[in-house]
Write an enzyme that holds these catalytic residues in place. Sequence first.
Site, PDB file in Angstrom:
ATOM      1  N   ASN A 200     -11.226  -6.856  14.150  1.00  0.00           N
ATOM      2  CA  ASN A 200     -11.064  -6.211  12.849  1.00  0.00           C
ATOM      3  C   ASN A 200     -11.058  -4.710  13.105  1.00  0.00           C
ATOM      4  OD1 ASN A 200     -11.224  -5.365  10.183  1.00  0.00           O
ATOM      5  ND2 ASN A 200     -13.426  -5.775  10.022  1.00  0.00           N
ATOM      6  N   GLY A 201     -10.064  -3.995  12.558  1.00  0.00           N
ATOM      7  CA  GLY A 201      -9.996  -2.546  12.753  1.00  0.00           C
ATOM      8  C   GLY A 201      -8.609  -2.138  13.208  1.00  0.00           C
TER       9      GLY A 201
ATOM     10  N   LYS B 157      -8.970   4.701 -15.813  1.00  0.00           N
ATOM     11  CA  LYS B 157     -10.083   3.894 -15.280  1.00  0.00           C
ATOM     12  C   LYS B 157     -11.028   3.523 -16.412  1.00  0.00           C
ATOM     13  CE  LYS B 157      -8.978   2.722 -12.351  1.00  0.00           C
ATOM     14  NZ  LYS B 157      -7.749   3.046 -11.696  1.00  0.00           N
TER      15      LYS B 157
ATOM     16  N   CYS C 127      -9.491  -7.665   7.773  1.00  0.00           N
ATOM     17  CA  CYS C 127      -9.664  -8.890   8.546  1.00  0.00           C
ATOM     18  C   CYS C 127     -11.124  -9.327   8.507  1.00  0.00           C
ATOM     19  CB  CYS C 127      -9.272  -8.639   9.991  1.00  0.00           C
ATOM     20  SG  CYS C 127      -7.574  -8.083  10.143  1.00  0.00           S
TER      21      CYS C 127
ATOM     22  N   GLU D  48      -5.833   9.778 -14.573  1.00  0.00           N
ATOM     23  CA  GLU D  48      -6.363   8.626 -13.838  1.00  0.00           C
ATOM     24  C   GLU D  48      -7.806   8.318 -14.281  1.00  0.00           C
ATOM     25  OE1 GLU D  48      -5.335   6.200 -12.294  1.00  0.00           O
ATOM     26  OE2 GLU D  48      -7.034   5.458 -11.154  1.00  0.00           O
TER      27      GLU D  48
ATOM     28  N   ARG E  45     -12.349 -11.572   0.997  1.00  0.00           N
ATOM     29  CA  ARG E  45     -11.922 -10.281   1.526  1.00  0.00           C
ATOM     30  C   ARG E  45     -10.406 -10.124   1.459  1.00  0.00           C
ATOM     31  NH1 ARG E  45     -15.740  -8.099   5.561  1.00  0.00           N
ATOM     32  NH2 ARG E  45     -14.009  -7.348   6.812  1.00  0.00           N
TER      33      ARG E  45
ATOM     34  N   HIS F 129      -1.626  21.275 -29.667  1.00  0.00           N
ATOM     35  CA  HIS F 129      -0.345  20.825 -30.226  1.00  0.00           C
ATOM     36  C   HIS F 129      -0.465  19.429 -30.838  1.00  0.00           C
ATOM     37  CE1 HIS F 129       1.436  24.372 -28.519  1.00  0.00           C
ATOM     38  NE2 HIS F 129       0.871  24.079 -27.355  1.00  0.00           N
TER      39      HIS F 129
ATOM     40  N   GLU G 226      -9.453   0.923 -19.036  1.00  0.00           N
ATOM     41  CA  GLU G 226      -9.173  -0.455 -18.615  1.00  0.00           C
ATOM     42  C   GLU G 226     -10.439  -1.265 -18.353  1.00  0.00           C
ATOM     43  OE1 GLU G 226      -7.036  -0.912 -14.889  1.00  0.00           O
ATOM     44  OE2 GLU G 226      -7.893   0.942 -14.141  1.00  0.00           O
TER      45      GLU G 226
ATOM     46  N   TRP H 117      -5.633  -9.690   7.661  1.00  0.00           N
ATOM     47  CA  TRP H 117      -4.960  -8.887   6.633  1.00  0.00           C
ATOM     48  C   TRP H 117      -4.040  -7.987   7.439  1.00  0.00           C
ATOM     49  CZ3 TRP H 117      -4.074  -7.924   1.632  1.00  0.00           C
ATOM     50  CH2 TRP H 117      -3.722  -6.639   1.253  1.00  0.00           C
TER      51      TRP H 117
ATOM     52  N   LYS I 277      -4.190  -8.201 -11.407  1.00  0.00           N
ATOM     53  CA  LYS I 277      -4.190  -7.311 -10.239  1.00  0.00           C
ATOM     54  C   LYS I 277      -2.765  -6.990  -9.801  1.00  0.00           C
ATOM     55  CE  LYS I 277      -6.132  -4.970  -7.012  1.00  0.00           C
ATOM     56  NZ  LYS I 277      -6.625  -3.671  -7.472  1.00  0.00           N
TER      57      LYS I 277
HETATM   58  C1  F6R Z   1      -5.102   0.425 -12.733  1.00  0.00           C
HETATM   59  C2  F6R Z   1      -4.240  -0.448 -11.963  1.00  0.00           C
HETATM   60  C3  F6R Z   1      -2.823  -0.587 -12.387  1.00  0.00           C
HETATM   61  C4  F6R Z   1      -1.916  -0.559 -11.168  1.00  0.00           C
HETATM   62  C5  F6R Z   1      -0.468  -0.864 -11.578  1.00  0.00           C
HETATM   63  C6  F6R Z   1       0.482  -0.747 -10.415  1.00  0.00           C
HETATM   64  O1  F6R Z   1      -6.386   0.495 -12.209  1.00  0.00           O
HETATM   65  O2  F6R Z   1      -4.662  -1.059 -11.016  1.00  0.00           O
HETATM   66  O3  F6R Z   1      -2.470   0.405 -13.272  1.00  0.00           O
HETATM   67  O4  F6R Z   1      -2.004   0.688 -10.569  1.00  0.00           O
HETATM   68  O5  F6R Z   1      -0.396  -2.152 -12.108  1.00  0.00           O
HETATM   69  O6  F6R Z   1       0.136  -1.621  -9.403  1.00  0.00           O
HETATM   70  P1  F6R Z   1       0.700  -1.443  -7.935  1.00  0.00           P
HETATM   71  O7  F6R Z   1       0.142  -0.210  -7.370  1.00  0.00           O
HETATM   72  O8  F6R Z   1       0.273  -2.687  -7.223  1.00  0.00           O
HETATM   73  O9  F6R Z   1       2.193  -1.363  -8.065  1.00  0.00           O
END
Ligand code: F6R
Length: 593
Positions: A97-98, A470, A2, A466, A27, A489, A473, A71, A588
């Site tokens: 907010n919180g 990171k 928020c 993971e 935000r 292998h 991407e 939010w 996103k």
């Molecule tokens: C990587 C990333 C994507 C998401 C994937 C699933 O940094 O952000 O791999 O993790 O698109 O997204 P959600 O979690 O929103 O289902």
Amino acid sequence: MCGIVGYVGFRNADEVAISALRRLEYRGYDSWGVAIAKDGEIVVKKNVGAIGDIKDFSLGGGKIGLGHTRWATHGKPSEINAHPHLDCKGRIAVVHNGIISNFRSLRERLENEGHTFRSETDTEVIPHLIESWVERGEDFADAVMKTAEELQGSYAFVAMKADDARLVAVRYKSPLVLGVGDGEFFLASDIPAMLEYTNRVVYLDDGESVIVSKDGYRILKNGVEVEKGIEIVPWSIEDAEKGGYEHFMLKEIHENPRVVEDTLLEYLGEDIEIDSRIFAGISDILFVACGTSFHACLIGKYLIEELAGIPVRVEYASEFNYSNPPLSRTLVVGITQSGETADTLEAMRKAKKLGMRVLAITNVLGSTATRLADHVIYTRAGPEIGVAATKTFIAQLTVLYLIAAKISNLPPKEIEELLNELRSIPQKIRQILDMEDEISSISETFAGYENMMYVGRGIGYPIALEGALKLKEISYIHAEGYPAGELKHGPFALLGEKTPVVACIVRDKTYDSMLGNIKEIKARESPVIAVANEEDDEIEKFVDYTIRVPSTNPILTPLTYSVALQLFAYYVARLRGCEIDKPRNLAKSVTVE
Ligand code: F6R
């Protein structure tokens, strides 16, 4: 997260509030609202959705007012749940907010005393508490202070009373800044809200409150006035949106400690406050997810099998949609930070159709995943702007630890020890963030490579996956995560001086085998960076670089190692000049199959 704003001065408060809220849009929010006090009345306007380009917004132009971008955390996004919230008589308005963690008991008490609530929010207890103190004869500002003493959790809130020329605000574990103008003052959760009007600010600290009128302000702590210096903000509005960080991703990595704290605050009181009916009578668990959330699932499998002895399967949501899973008393868990990933939603729909119970773990209240699922557990990361998931991943893991502990069949003492260690994780993550320069300098050596391998064993394996995701991407370096035992292998053929390897080595039963793998990798001339426990004195003899992470129970290492690897990926990508917050070809929220 928020955004809150407050204004008192000579301008029209409605216009200032709406322009300040626009500055907080980055935000993320799902609804918004503004209130002003004028002629002894409070006038409120709330809306679901974006502020958009409303022209000539006006509530009649009082000189004192509040604004809020919400939010949703408690109660779906709706006009009623949007802030500002009012007391019974509509004379006191509050933006917050919180998280008020004791709101249920406060609400019950206030309802028994005759207060009528309109919303589902935790926030609404605040104006009612203030009202109850005012009715007992307290001055408005004193009533706000007394209210704050009754609240548990995290909060920054601003209160306004219809017939009072003051704003009163309190901060505890949520940000709050006072902006100082000439004959006008601003309150906000973030600097961009006020930067158009002033760059002179006072940062409030936890436990401090401020009483502001158009003539000046007083800051108090425990009822005693404190002197605080005014600071000049040297940022442009754009810099300020990122809190002074160069990218949202870096800002969000730095939010990791708070995210763990907030998630623990929500679910870990004296007991783990997760509804045990979600897990009643289940035979096994099936996780479905994509991308980073899929990696959280792999860690979840490890935790639940280790702590609770319940069999767990993990499937890419996109693949689950082609499978014929055996029907049983399976709990299907969809993990999705956005709650809108098409493949994950489809997998959840399929599970529902097959008659399975479905749990969603998501960061977005009211998202489609929450409407499909029988049960929902929210992560408390706040909105994530950078495309690469960072703090939402750490929040997902935090929830998974709590679930595993909740359904664990280990002796209570062991679980209590684990939970205590979990409580210390925010501080350990802060120590990793303090090592940023060191990690950035290691990244300089690796920014020029085009291929990298990440390896681990046991719980170190999903950490490696993971870490590799990171890096690839955001830096566009081809990076693969592999179980260290699988190298011989096939992937051994790729090793050599042009393919560095990141080894995620955990001080558990996998340690010796990992050490063996590292020696094999070195024998093939690949440069090696180890991510290791800080007490590991041995590892440095075998690798080229070590990122030393504060020691913790090995099972908790995903929470610490992953943050170090987020920073590593960030600095490599930065050196390569990549568009970190918006990597090419990625979105996103992936709402198509
Ligand atoms: C990587 C990333 C994507 C998401 C994937 C699933 O940094 O952000 O791999 O993790 O698109 O997204 P959600 O979690 O929103 O289902």
